[in-house]
Structures are given as structure tokens and as C-alpha cells.
Motif scaffolding. Structure first.
Motif, PDB file in Angstrom:
ATOM      1  N   GLN A   1      -0.012   3.420  43.297  1.00 54.03           N
ATOM      2  CA  GLN A   1       0.179   3.114  42.133  1.00 54.03           C
ATOM      3  C   GLN A   1       0.763   4.322  41.356  1.00 54.03           C
ATOM      4  OE1 GLN A   1      -3.838   3.367  41.603  1.00 54.03           O
ATOM      5  NE2 GLN A   1      -4.296   5.261  39.616  1.00 54.03           N
ATOM      6  N   VAL A   2       0.798   4.007  39.743  1.00 56.52           N
ATOM      7  CA  VAL A   2       1.289   5.136  39.293  1.00 56.52           C
ATOM      8  C   VAL A   2       1.126   4.708  37.846  1.00 56.52           C
ATOM      9  CG1 VAL A   2       3.511   3.245  38.742  1.00 56.52           C
ATOM     10  CG2 VAL A   2       4.147   5.791  39.189  1.00 56.52           C
ATOM     11  N   HIS A   3       1.307   5.582  36.983  1.00 56.11           N
ATOM     12  CA  HIS A   3       0.988   5.734  36.049  1.00 56.11           C
ATOM     13  C   HIS A   3       2.584   6.534  34.318  1.00 56.11           C
ATOM     14  CE1 HIS A   3      -2.219   7.509  32.572  1.00 56.11           C
ATOM     15  NE2 HIS A   3      -1.358   6.381  31.948  1.00 56.11           N
ATOM     16  N   VAL A   4       2.972   5.932  33.827  1.00 56.41           N
ATOM     17  CA  VAL A   4       3.941   6.501  33.171  1.00 56.41           C
ATOM     18  C   VAL A   4       4.161   6.208  32.065  1.00 56.41           C
ATOM     19  CG1 VAL A   4       6.370   5.429  32.674  1.00 56.41           C
ATOM     20  CG2 VAL A   4       5.309   5.600  34.996  1.00 56.41           C
ATOM     21  N   PHE A   5       4.309   7.260  30.911  1.00 57.48           N
ATOM     22  CA  PHE A   5       4.346   7.479  29.646  1.00 57.48           C
ATOM     23  C   PHE A   5       6.040   7.187  29.242  1.00 57.48           C
ATOM     24  CE2 PHE A   5       5.971   9.558  25.732  1.00 57.48           C
ATOM     25  CZ  PHE A   5       5.280   8.841  24.694  1.00 57.48           C
ATOM     26  N   ALA A   6       6.734   6.178  27.582  1.00 54.43           N
ATOM     27  CA  ALA A   6       7.910   6.403  27.760  1.00 54.43           C
ATOM     28  C   ALA A   6       7.538   6.466  25.924  1.00 54.43           C
ATOM     29  CB  ALA A   6       7.532   4.457  27.946  1.00 54.43           C
ATOM     30  N   PRO A   7       8.501   6.783  25.702  1.00 61.82           N
ATOM     31  CA  PRO A   7       8.112   7.334  24.127  1.00 61.82           C
ATOM     32  C   PRO A   7       8.369   6.299  22.798  1.00 61.82           C
ATOM     33  CG  PRO A   7      10.368   8.348  25.131  1.00 61.82           C
ATOM     34  CD  PRO A   7       9.391   7.676  25.846  1.00 61.82           C
ATOM     35  N   ALA A   8       8.143   6.552  22.024  1.00 58.16           N
ATOM     36  CA  ALA A   8       8.603   6.390  20.872  1.00 58.16           C
ATOM     37  C   ALA A   8       9.998   6.546  20.663  1.00 58.16           C
ATOM     38  CB  ALA A   8       8.037   6.522  19.312  1.00 58.16           C
TER      39      ALA A   8
ATOM     40  N   ASP B   1       3.930   4.606  24.593  1.00 57.74           N
ATOM     41  CA  ASP B   1       3.048   3.754  25.287  1.00 57.74           C
ATOM     42  C   ASP B   1       3.196   4.515  26.889  1.00 57.74           C
ATOM     43  OD1 ASP B   1       2.617   1.936  22.793  1.00 57.74           O
ATOM     44  OD2 ASP B   1       3.703   0.316  23.510  1.00 57.74           O
ATOM     45  N   GLU B   2       1.600   3.601  26.986  1.00 56.36           N
ATOM     46  CA  GLU B   2       1.436   3.622  28.710  1.00 56.36           C
ATOM     47  C   GLU B   2       2.110   2.251  29.573  1.00 56.36           C
ATOM     48  OE1 GLU B   2      -1.556   6.101  29.844  1.00 56.36           O
ATOM     49  OE2 GLU B   2      -1.513   7.669  27.452  1.00 56.36           O
ATOM     50  N   VAL B   3       1.722   2.796  31.118  1.00 62.24           N
ATOM     51  CA  VAL B   3       2.097   2.022  32.120  1.00 62.24           C
ATOM     52  C   VAL B   3       1.370   2.589  33.032  1.00 62.24           C
ATOM     53  CG1 VAL B   3       3.060   0.219  33.678  1.00 62.24           C
ATOM     54  CG2 VAL B   3       3.620  -0.266  31.167  1.00 62.24           C
ATOM     55  N   LYS B   4      -0.118   1.552  33.246  1.00 62.50           N
ATOM     56  CA  LYS B   4      -0.505   1.799  35.292  1.00 62.50           C
ATOM     57  C   LYS B   4      -0.003   0.571  35.542  1.00 62.50           C
ATOM     58  CE  LYS B   4      -4.386   4.954  33.675  1.00 62.50           C
ATOM     59  NZ  LYS B   4      -5.933   4.963  33.562  1.00 62.50           N
ATOM     60  N   MET B   5       0.611   0.910  36.721  1.00 63.63           N
ATOM     61  CA  MET B   5       1.377   0.036  37.788  1.00 63.63           C
ATOM     62  C   MET B   5       0.439  -0.078  39.218  1.00 63.63           C
ATOM     63  SD  MET B   5       4.897  -1.482  38.623  1.00 63.63           S
ATOM     64  CE  MET B   5       5.295  -2.085  36.499  1.00 63.63           C
ATOM     65  N   TYR B   6      -0.725  -1.212  39.571  1.00 63.33           N
ATOM     66  CA  TYR B   6      -1.125  -1.157  40.908  1.00 63.33           C
ATOM     67  C   TYR B   6      -0.094  -2.067  41.936  1.00 63.33           C
ATOM     68  CZ  TYR B   6      -4.363   0.623  37.478  1.00 63.33           C
ATOM     69  OH  TYR B   6      -5.017   1.279  36.725  1.00 63.33           O
ATOM     70  N   ARG B   7      -0.579  -1.406  43.248  1.00 62.14           N
ATOM     71  CA  ARG B   7       0.278  -2.074  44.099  1.00 62.14           C
ATOM     72  C   ARG B   7      -0.498  -3.344  44.753  1.00 62.14           C
ATOM     73  NH1 ARG B   7       2.628  -0.665  50.310  1.00 62.14           N
ATOM     74  NH2 ARG B   7       3.288  -2.519  50.614  1.00 62.14           N
ATOM     75  N   VAL B   8      -0.880  -4.394  45.026  1.00 60.55           N
ATOM     76  CA  VAL B   8      -1.798  -5.389  45.310  1.00 60.55           C
ATOM     77  C   VAL B   8      -1.310  -6.129  46.546  1.00 60.55           C
ATOM     78  CG1 VAL B   8      -2.956  -5.476  42.865  1.00 60.55           C
ATOM     79  CG2 VAL B   8      -0.958  -7.389  43.739  1.00 60.55           C
TER      80      VAL B   8
END
Length: 327
Positions: A19-26, A47-54
Motif C-alpha cells: 500500500q502507499v499513501h500520497v499527497f498531491a498539491p493544489a 488531495d490524498e490517495v491511499k492505494m492498496y494492492r489486492v
């Protein structure tokens, strides 16, 4: 989408992140005088995105927070998941990898601060990080631009370029896509105020004239050149007098309540320049130093309050790094 050179990418499935947790700016697109070719990134919001491998192959959205239910959960219709799918197809592993996405919106939709681009950049940066960074930022950029095309019908890069690359970016051309990072003076700050009124990006673009007077075009070219020279020289006075818009602002300002009074107050408070962020309704006061940016933004916000218009305020330096991993 702009064609991407097909090449072999080394994806080690046994060594992927779980998994990974990312912030990207305005971002502030246009930088007042550079319609569709200039933009810079903010430290916040974003905004933030949490992405999980499934285990199950495919791309799915697990949850979206902070959007008041406005964004689609359908992975084919949401720009974040749709762009992630495009990237996996480009890598040839769309049928092998399964990911689930959790998106958190920390910025208003339709604010003129690159809401869709921040989400798209966060998603693409996240999937690239989860895979071990097989693509460079330059290689990710066409997928980011496609996200803008899906979001608003126009594949422009003045939001996604600074959101992904960080700093101030110039889009020199689109065919092929040619992005140039520009220097950022240390004391350059932005005081951004979002009046909570609705100005859809599509509507704002439809107001723009298709033809302009040559004398106005010459003025705008001079301003863009002057701004870039000011950035390279760290000349704040030159930056300020160059950030003037004679082409787009006169039309778009009609959609923003109290625009010219806000402009007067910002300049009176010591801002170098003032204008519309992206397609609006957010406005931006460019200043030398945080104190001046704060003072200008506070006076603008107080005026809107006096006019019974709710608003949000952000004061930020220029974010030179772009997206970042939070975990």
C-alpha cells in the motif's frame, strides 16, 4: 492521449509495495498572464490517495471522502481510477494487478485550484510508487493530461504539470508535450481566497473569445516574457508588473463577485499582483513574503464576509516538490 513510446518496463511482482499513501498539491493555473501555459503548485491544500494492492485483478474505488457524494465511484468514470487503469494497460499488467483506491478531497471541487488534477496526480504517483517507480515524472505526464481531458473536456497541463513536477512550470507546447520548470524566488508567496460561489470550468472556458486584438496579444506576450525574466532574476517588482492579464481576466471577472474590489484591496495591502486562479472563482494575491500574502488574503476574506459571501483562505509558498509519499 498523446502516444507513449512502447518499451519494456521491469515490474517485479514479488517486490511491490502492499500500500502507499500520497499527497498531491493544489495549483494556481495561468499565473494570471499565462493562460494555459503557466502554473505553480501550493504547499496546501491538496488531495490524498491511499492505494492498496489486492488479490483480485482490476482497479476499484474503495471510498471517497470529502466530496459530498459528487464524484463517481465507478472506476471507469472517476478520473483517478480511469488514469490508473490507462497506466496499467500501458505497462501491460492490467490483467495481472489488482488495486483499490481511497481518495480524500481536502480542497473544494470547482474552486479553480486544480481539484481534479491534484486527485489524478496523486493516483498516478501512487500507482507508480506502488510498482517501484518504473516511469519518470515526465513519462507520467501524458496520463495526467488525459485525466484533465476526462474531467473537463480539455487536456490542458497548466494544473497537472506543476502538481506533478512541483514549482513553477511552463508548457512550451502540446504537440509534443514540452514542459519547462522555471526558477522559484525564495520569498514568492500566494494568498489564495476561494469565494464559495459556483463557476464551472466548462462555463468559464466558453466565455473566452476565440479571437483577440493584436495589440492585446502583444501586451500579453510581453507580460509573460517579463514574468519569466523576473523569476530567473528574482526581481519581484518585474514579477508584479508583469502579472497582468488583458485577455482572459476582463471576461472571467464578470463571474466572480466583488472581483475588482478584491483586487484593489490586495494591491493596497502590498500584493505584487492579483488575479484569477485557473478558471476561478478562487483569486490569488501574489506577494513577496508570507506576511504580505497573509495581509492581502485576510483583507479580501474580510470584505467577502462583509458582503455575506463565505470563503476559504490559503496562504502558501510555492511547493517546489509536487506530490509526496506520506507513509
Amino acid at each position: 492521449m498523446e502516444s507513449m513510446e512502447k518499451k519494456e518496463y521491469a515490474i517485479d511482482f514479488g517486490n511491490l509495495r502492499e500500500q502507499v499513501h500520497v499527497f498531491a498539491p493544489a495549483t494556481v493555473a495561468n499565473m494570471i498572464c499565462g493562460f494555459d501555459v503557466l502554473g505553480f503548485a501550493l504547499d496546501y491544500p491538496g488531495d490524498e490517495v491511499k492505494m492498496y494492492r489486492v488479490a483480485e485483478p482490476g482497479v476499484r474505488i474503495r471510498a471517497i471522502h470529502g466530496d459530498d457524494g459528487r464524484l463517481p465511484l465507478d472506476a471507469d468514470k472517476n478520473t483517478v481510477s480511469a488514469c490508473v487503469k490507462m497506466l496499467l494497460e500501458h505497462l501491460g499488467i492490467a490483467d495481472e494487478l489488482g488495486v483499490e483506491i481511497e481518495l480524500t478531497k481536502h480542497m473544494p471541487i470547482g474552486s479553480g485550484l486544480g481539484s481534479s488534477s491534484a486527485s489524478t496526480v496523486a493516483g498516478l504517483f501512487a500507482i507508480n510508487s506502488l510498482l517501484g517507480n518504473p516511469l519518470s515524472k515526465e513519462e507520467l505526464m501524458p496520463f495526467c493530461v488525459e485525466g484533465e481531458r476526462l474531467a473537463c473536456g480539455h487536456g490542458h497541463a497548466d494544473n497537472v504539470a506543476p502538481a506533478l513536477m512541483g514549482g513553477v512550470t511552463l508548457i512550451r507546447g502540446y504537440d509534443p508535450l514540452d514542459i519547462v520548470r522555471l526558477p522559484v524566488p525564495n520569498e514568492l508567496y500566494a494568498g489564495v481566497v476561494f469565494p464559495q460561489v459556483d463557476v464551472p470550468t466548462r462555463d468559464a472556458r466558453q466565455l473566452i473569445k476565440e479571437k483577440v486584438w493584436l495589440k492585446d496579444a502583444v501586451t500579453q506576450w510581453g507580460n509573460i516574457a517579463g514574468l519569466i525574466a523576473g523569476l530567473y532574476e528574482g526581481d519581484y517588482a518585474l514579477i508584479g508588473r508583469s502579472m497582468q492579464d488583458v485577455l482572459i481576466e476582463p471576461t472571467r471577472a464578470i463571474l466572480i463577485p466583488e472581483f475588482y474590489e478584491m483586487k484593489r484591496l490586495a494591491l493596497e495591502a502590498g500584493a505584487l499582483s492579483f488575479g484569477i486562479s485557473g478558471s476561478g472563482p478562487s483569486v490569488v494575491a501574489i506577494a513577496r513574503g508570507k506576511e504580505a500574502a497573509e495581509r492581502a488574503a485576510s483583507r479580501i476574506q474580510q470584505h467577502l464576509t462583509d458582503c455575506d459571501i463565505e470563503s476559504l483562505k490559503y496562504v502558501s509558498s510555492v511547493n517546489v516538490n509536487g506530490p509526496k509519499i506520506l507513509n
